[in-house]
Design a protein around this motif. Structure first.
Motif, PDB file in Angstrom:
ATOM      1  N   ALA A 216       9.440   8.135  -6.144  1.00  0.00           N
ATOM      2  CA  ALA A 216       8.001   8.074  -5.852  1.00  0.00           C
ATOM      3  C   ALA A 216       7.632   6.673  -5.383  1.00  0.00           C
ATOM      4  N   LEU A 217       6.966   6.603  -4.248  1.00  0.00           N
ATOM      5  CA  LEU A 217       6.491   5.328  -3.716  1.00  0.00           C
ATOM      6  C   LEU A 217       5.034   5.072  -4.075  1.00  0.00           C
ATOM      7  N   LEU A 218       4.291   6.138  -4.313  1.00  0.00           N
ATOM      8  CA  LEU A 218       2.854   6.033  -4.577  1.00  0.00           C
ATOM      9  C   LEU A 218       2.484   6.837  -5.818  1.00  0.00           C
ATOM     10  N   THR A 219       1.512   6.316  -6.550  1.00  0.00           N
ATOM     11  CA  THR A 219       0.905   7.054  -7.650  1.00  0.00           C
ATOM     12  C   THR A 219      -0.452   7.557  -7.172  1.00  0.00           C
ATOM     13  N   ARG A 220      -0.643   8.860  -7.185  1.00  0.00           N
ATOM     14  CA  ARG A 220      -1.857   9.460  -6.636  1.00  0.00           C
ATOM     15  C   ARG A 220      -2.784   9.908  -7.759  1.00  0.00           C
ATOM     16  N   THR A 221      -4.050   9.565  -7.647  1.00  0.00           N
ATOM     17  CA  THR A 221      -5.078  10.091  -8.537  1.00  0.00           C
ATOM     18  C   THR A 221      -6.196  10.651  -7.665  1.00  0.00           C
ATOM     19  N   THR A 222      -7.189  11.243  -8.294  1.00  0.00           N
ATOM     20  CA  THR A 222      -8.299  11.806  -7.517  1.00  0.00           C
ATOM     21  C   THR A 222      -9.130  10.719  -6.845  1.00  0.00           C
ATOM     22  N   ARG A 223      -9.032   9.478  -7.353  1.00  0.00           N
ATOM     23  CA  ARG A 223      -9.874   8.405  -6.824  1.00  0.00           C
ATOM     24  C   ARG A 223      -9.118   7.361  -6.009  1.00  0.00           C
ATOM     25  N   SER A 224      -7.827   7.240  -6.217  1.00  0.00           N
ATOM     26  CA  SER A 224      -7.123   6.153  -5.550  1.00  0.00           C
ATOM     27  C   SER A 224      -5.654   6.480  -5.360  1.00  0.00           C
ATOM     28  N   VAL A 225      -5.018   5.666  -4.532  1.00  0.00           N
ATOM     29  CA  VAL A 225      -3.580   5.728  -4.308  1.00  0.00           C
ATOM     30  C   VAL A 225      -3.033   4.328  -4.561  1.00  0.00           C
ATOM     31  N   ARG A 226      -2.063   4.224  -5.467  1.00  0.00           N
ATOM     32  CA  ARG A 226      -1.507   2.923  -5.807  1.00  0.00           C
ATOM     33  C   ARG A 226       0.003   2.942  -5.649  1.00  0.00           C
ATOM     34  N   LEU A 227       0.550   1.787  -5.318  1.00  0.00           N
ATOM     35  CA  LEU A 227       1.993   1.659  -5.166  1.00  0.00           C
ATOM     36  C   LEU A 227       2.673   1.673  -6.526  1.00  0.00           C
ATOM     37  N   THR A 228       3.823   2.340  -6.599  1.00  0.00           N
ATOM     38  CA  THR A 228       4.673   2.192  -7.768  1.00  0.00           C
ATOM     39  C   THR A 228       5.424   0.868  -7.642  1.00  0.00           C
ATOM     40  N   GLU A 229       6.158   0.492  -8.672  1.00  0.00           N
ATOM     41  CA  GLU A 229       6.914  -0.762  -8.608  1.00  0.00           C
ATOM     42  C   GLU A 229       7.931  -0.724  -7.474  1.00  0.00           C
ATOM     43  N   ARG A 230       8.623   0.393  -7.350  1.00  0.00           N
ATOM     44  CA  ARG A 230       9.583   0.515  -6.252  1.00  0.00           C
ATOM     45  C   ARG A 230       8.876   0.626  -4.906  1.00  0.00           C
ATOM     46  N   GLY A 231       7.702   1.239  -4.931  1.00  0.00           N
ATOM     47  CA  GLY A 231       6.924   1.329  -3.701  1.00  0.00           C
ATOM     48  C   GLY A 231       6.522  -0.033  -3.174  1.00  0.00           C
ATOM     49  N   GLN A 232       6.184  -0.976  -4.078  1.00  0.00           N
ATOM     50  CA  GLN A 232       5.825  -2.332  -3.668  1.00  0.00           C
ATOM     51  C   GLN A 232       7.002  -3.021  -3.007  1.00  0.00           C
ATOM     52  N   VAL A 233       8.180  -2.880  -3.601  1.00  0.00           N
ATOM     53  CA  VAL A 233       9.382  -3.484  -3.021  1.00  0.00           C
ATOM     54  C   VAL A 233       9.661  -2.886  -1.645  1.00  0.00           C
ATOM     55  N   TYR A 234       9.535  -1.568  -1.541  1.00  0.00           N
ATOM     56  CA  TYR A 234       9.810  -0.895  -0.272  1.00  0.00           C
ATOM     57  C   TYR A 234       8.782  -1.268   0.788  1.00  0.00           C
ATOM     58  N   LEU A 235       7.518  -1.438   0.378  1.00  0.00           N
ATOM     59  CA  LEU A 235       6.473  -1.819   1.321  1.00  0.00           C
ATOM     60  C   LEU A 235       6.785  -3.159   1.971  1.00  0.00           C
ATOM     61  N   GLU A 236       7.209  -4.133   1.167  1.00  0.00           N
ATOM     62  CA  GLU A 236       7.509  -5.454   1.709  1.00  0.00           C
ATOM     63  C   GLU A 236       8.633  -5.377   2.736  1.00  0.00           C
ATOM     64  N   SER A 237       9.651  -4.575   2.452  1.00  0.00           N
ATOM     65  CA  SER A 237      10.760  -4.417   3.399  1.00  0.00           C
ATOM     66  C   SER A 237      10.301  -3.714   4.668  1.00  0.00           C
ATOM     67  N   CYS A 238       9.469  -2.677   4.498  1.00  0.00           N
ATOM     68  CA  CYS A 238       8.964  -1.945   5.668  1.00  0.00           C
ATOM     69  C   CYS A 238       8.103  -2.828   6.553  1.00  0.00           C
ATOM     70  N   GLN A 239       7.255  -3.658   5.935  1.00  0.00           N
ATOM     71  CA  GLN A 239       6.392  -4.542   6.729  1.00  0.00           C
ATOM     72  C   GLN A 239       7.227  -5.518   7.547  1.00  0.00           C
ATOM     73  N   ARG A 240       8.282  -6.058   6.924  1.00  0.00           N
ATOM     74  CA  ARG A 240       9.156  -6.978   7.672  1.00  0.00           C
ATOM     75  C   ARG A 240       9.851  -6.252   8.823  1.00  0.00           C
ATOM     76  N   LEU A 241      10.333  -5.041   8.540  1.00  0.00           N
ATOM     77  CA  LEU A 241      11.015  -4.266   9.570  1.00  0.00           C
ATOM     78  C   LEU A 241      10.096  -3.953  10.738  1.00  0.00           C
ATOM     79  N   LEU A 242       8.894  -3.485  10.432  1.00  0.00           N
ATOM     80  CA  LEU A 242       7.948  -3.131  11.487  1.00  0.00           C
ATOM     81  C   LEU A 242       7.474  -4.363  12.248  1.00  0.00           C
TER      82      LEU A 242
END
Length: 313
Positions: free
Chosen positions: A47-73
């Motif tokens: 899971a990269l994201l934690t979903r609720t009815t009000r918000s979407v938040r990054l999981t711990e692994r999602g944060q790590v993956y986001l940083e790598s994706c941003q650099r790649l893009l």
């Protein structure tokens, strides 16, 4: 779906904090955005994201993956600009903004490297603890501390800092060390007003508020730290602002076990500046600098040990 599309969709959802915002940004339907991220999570098996009815938040692994994706893009977009002839040598003026103390300690070294590498470039850096509106004030890029509210900005996270409480050894010797946030009401408190608009200081992972009444309120972090060093009371600051003083023994950390969650440090710039050679050079230089000189967490601070000669005395 195309893997690159799923990566761009995931990054957009993480930046916007919602599938609806990401779909508007990418001009796709929310169902397509939801399906793209779900497909990416299925491929990765986590899971990269934690979903609720009000918000979407990054999981711990999602944060790590986001940083790598941003650099790649970012690297991919840079390759596109280069092949289109947009990656010209940086020249002219680059207008930057950063918090006062952080800018002096951590952004100036980036600027020094930037100027040395690009002789045709000049930099105008505005140091202020007020968050300036980049587009309205003509700022090309900035360094921000804290959660970002403007979803139109592109952000590269370069580290984290913490809110900490500090006091001089002399103050602690005379007044004692508080054992819980509630005991702060019996102490002299120093507040840096830009760190919070109210007298509620927050503690712990859940950021539980404790209402306090500081006796000294200042609009300068340097002045608040100096007051703490002089024994006027317990000051609330950000970790990077007092690292040198703590390591030198001029200040000690208070209530470290009750520290609130870390605060992100990001390099931000408007999306329309993404093709700018000047901004691109600054972002790349900042990213390399903070990879080589990461912001050390409080837990990793190690005061210098006394020499053997001094120990024998």
């Amino acid at each position: 779906m195309d893997q690159l599309f799923t990566l761009r969709t995931f990054v957009a959802v993480a930046r916007q904090g919602s599938f609806t915002g990401a779909s508007r940004h990418l001009r796709i339907s929310p169902s397509v955005a939801t399906r793209a991220v779900a497909q990416l999570e299925e491929r990765l098996g986590l899971a990269l994201l934690t979903r609720t009815t009000r918000s979407v938040r990054l999981t711990e692994r999602g944060q790590v993956y986001l940083e790598s994706c941003q650099r790649l893009l970012e690297d991919l977009d840079e390759a596109d600009r280069r092949v289109r002839g947009e990656n010209a040598e940086p020249r002219g003026e680059l207008h930057l903004s950063a918090p006062i103390v952080f800018g002096r300690l951590h952004v100036l070294p980036v600027v020094q490297k930037l100027l040395a590498a690009h002789p045709a470039l000049s930099v105008r850096m505005h140091l202020s603890d007020r968050n300036q509106h980049l587009v309205d004030e003509g700022i090309d890029a900035a360094v921000r501390l804290g959660e970002l509210k403007d979803s139109s900005l592109i952000a590269l996270k370069v580290g984290t800092v913490r809110r900490v409480l500090v006091a001089s050894p002399q103050y602690v010797k005379q007044r004692g060390t508080p054992r819980s946030p509630a005991e702060l009401s019996r102490h002299e408190l120093i507040a840096f007003e830009n760190l919070g608009a109210t007298n509620e200081w927050r503690f712990g992972e859940r950021e539980q508020p404790v209402r306090l009444q500081p006796r000294l309120i200042l609009n300068s972090a340097d002045a608040a730290i100096a007051a703490a060093e002089q024994g006027l009371g317990i000051a609330r600051t950000l970790s990077y602002q007092v690292a040198d003083a703590v390591l030198a023994g001029r200040l000690v950390l208070i209530l470290g076990a009750f520290a609130p969650p870390p605060v992100p440090v990001s390099v931000i710039y408007p999306g329309r500046r993404s093709a700018s050679a000047n901004v691109g050079a600054f972002v790349r230089t900042a990213r390399r600098h903070f990879e080589e000189h990461p912001l050390l967490p409080v837990e990793a601070w190690r005061p210098p040990r006394p020499s053997a000669g001094k120990a024998r005395r």
